[in-house]
Write an enzyme that holds these catalytic residues in place. Sequence first.
Site, PDB file in Angstrom:
ATOM      1  N   CYS A 138      -0.143   0.547   3.762  1.00  0.00           N
ATOM      2  CA  CYS A 138      -0.453   1.963   3.558  1.00  0.00           C
ATOM      3  C   CYS A 138       0.549   2.848   4.294  1.00  0.00           C
ATOM      4  CB  CYS A 138      -1.874   2.266   4.016  1.00  0.00           C
ATOM      5  SG  CYS A 138      -2.340   4.013   3.863  1.00  0.00           S
ATOM      6  N   CYS A 162     -11.037   2.341   5.872  1.00  0.00           N
ATOM      7  CA  CYS A 162     -12.162   3.266   5.948  1.00  0.00           C
ATOM      8  C   CYS A 162     -13.025   3.300   4.701  1.00  0.00           C
ATOM      9  CB  CYS A 162     -11.655   4.674   6.239  1.00  0.00           C
ATOM     10  SG  CYS A 162     -11.496   5.009   8.000  1.00  0.00           S
TER      11      CYS A 162
END
EC number: 2.8.1.14
Length: 424
Positions: free
Chosen positions: A102, A231
Amino acid sequence: MLAAGRRVACAVSGGVDSAVAALLLRRRGYQVTGVFMKNWDPLDEQGACSVDRDCEDAYRVCQKLDIPFHQVSYVKEYWNEVFSDLLKEYELGRTPNPDIVCNKHIKFNHFLHYAMDNLGADAIATGHYARTSLEDEEVFQQKHTKRPRELFRNRFEVRNTVKLLQGADLFKDQTFFLSQISQDALRKTIFPLGDLTKSFVRKIASEHGLHHVLKKKEACTTFPFQSMGVCFIGERNFEKFLLEYLEPQPGNFVSIEDKKVMGTHKGWFLYTIGQRARLAGLQGAWFVVDKDVSTGDIFVAPSTDHPALFRDLLRTNRVHWIAEEPPAELVRDKMMECHFRFRHQMALVPCVLTLNQDGSVWVTLVKPARALTPGQFAVFYKGDECLGSGKILRLGPSVFTMQQGRNREEGTKKEDIDKVEPAT
């Protein structure tokens, strides 16, 4: 003041670290814009993680600091460049680290170019605990190349390499997660928290009234077997989450010692090396030591420090070097001593790198490490400098396998001795 005309786009997540990073930049006199990145669409599944709540917290931070707030969606990019790769890795029997991927593709690529090209920023900033070899003012002197980039960089362009350095708070140091970012991105990035400790950051937040972010957890959730901070999984069971996207692949738990079937599982991708395997009806703890994707078998051993969990050799894919090229010593000698880790916050392990023609490296550890895992990243260090990383693709034999080989060899020698006729 030079800082007054400098524009910085600071990634804000709704957490305390990014909030204090933005605060410190504001106090230095920079023109700061807060940017919240939406990387996951909660409408895609029945999740419990609230992206909207994080966005609201980030917005409140920007209001408190009196800085502009922007929200940008990278849902499509995250799916194509991070999450799809994660699923493929699991299907191959590996254990990926999406945080590193990411950072490479989203925060230090798409966000960087959005900040420069759309917001007119001179630099970006994040709340990572890391440092670079550039002073903040030097960051603003670096040239930004708009996309699309040329296929090859001008080799006659003289550039001093910017180093990625560990943060002052070695326990919180996050260079591990930044080990795949590009040299170009590093040149345009400021890490305001690099010289601070986590406790001091929290103190700053408290003193400046950022109480709503102080109450939040460090991460929305973590995987059960290691901290990855993904998350969007929220409070859900990781197994159930993954089975929403991958077909169950039932198989057997097999004892590494006697090859006896110990139980069944729903899929090898639900387990990683070193993880406890819950086997119904068996006393004591058993741990995953290896996987055979071709058969679906997961090999287990009856203790957390079983020799089948320890290895001292691995091979990576082509290494991403922060400096864009391998260290001169490694190029010259084809071997180099350094340190490595494959999990955040694990102690650095001395090792020797051997450079292969395809840019991959063999990593030989001075002593066996527990639960080396294909799919994770081997991150390399020299002193406080993070050199880069490569994905672990292959493992050498375990200590248990080596012991078994020696035992067989010794047994064969004994048989040969027994066969020798006594002297007359």
